[in-house]
Design a protein around this motif. Sequence first.
Motif, short mmCIF file in Angstrom:
data_model
loop_
_atom_site.label_atom_id
_atom_site.label_comp_id
_atom_site.label_asym_id
_atom_site.label_seq_id
_atom_site.Cartn_x
_atom_site.Cartn_y
_atom_site.Cartn_z
N VAL A 156 12.86 -2.75 -9.68
CA VAL A 156 11.84 -3.14 -10.71
C VAL A 156 11.28 -2.28 -12.13
O VAL A 156 10.24 -2.90 -12.74
N ARG A 182 1.43 -1.15 -6.97
CA ARG A 182 2.90 -2.57 -7.11
C ARG A 182 3.02 -3.46 -8.40
O ARG A 182 2.06 -3.23 -9.34
N PHE A 196 5.84 -5.95 -6.02
CA PHE A 196 6.25 -6.03 -5.33
C PHE A 196 6.65 -3.99 -5.81
O PHE A 196 6.22 -3.50 -6.22
N TYR A 200 12.19 -1.38 -5.66
CA TYR A 200 12.89 -2.10 -5.21
C TYR A 200 14.24 -2.71 -6.20
O TYR A 200 14.02 -3.29 -7.03
#
Length: 210
Positions: A156, A182, A196, A200
């Motif tokens: 990500v 995140r 996320f 990830y």
Amino acid sequence: MPKKEYPLQQLSHFLPPGSFEMVAAYLHSYKVHLSITRERRTVLGDYRHAHQDRNHRISVNGNLNPYAFLITLIHELAHLVTFEKFGNRVLSHGKEWKQVYRSLLENFLGKQLFPADVEQALLRSLHDLPASSCADEPLMRVLRNHDHPDERGTLVEEIQEGALFAIEGGRMFRKGKKLRKRYQCKELATGKLYLFSGLYEVYPAGNEVA
């Protein structure tokens, strides 16, 4: 989740060179039933304590590189040893588990089992052990450097803000801003916001999703 049983000697194929005898000693001593499973996105390993006529059971994802595999196995062994000492009287990732995990990790350090960068990352993490290896982002980044290049997905944090990506199952998201640790991403179908981890693995828009 399908799991595959391996003769104990074949376990050495999943471990860093020189670590098998140490690992085997723990497995024999605690009568561990070890299974190697295919990739699980939310966990790297799992522990189930002995019950009635069943031995302690540990599973580890078989797609991990040798250093990540060993660290995950040590993490799960720490759960086993903590259970042997305290039963269900302590938190699963409480101070007792952290003490056991730290002690087990230290037994594997300084023996040239890990590359220098992984060993340094482990030494740093000993001061504040996370409940999950996945939560130790500096360690995960270092471990990822030792994955086979063909097995590295897109993270990500590697996708531009505003770009689209998919996760397994085909759900599509638009990457948003980073909030503390995140990234806030919007699901296209529902408009809902999800957070996320930057580590990830996802599928950038246009790539085929399994």
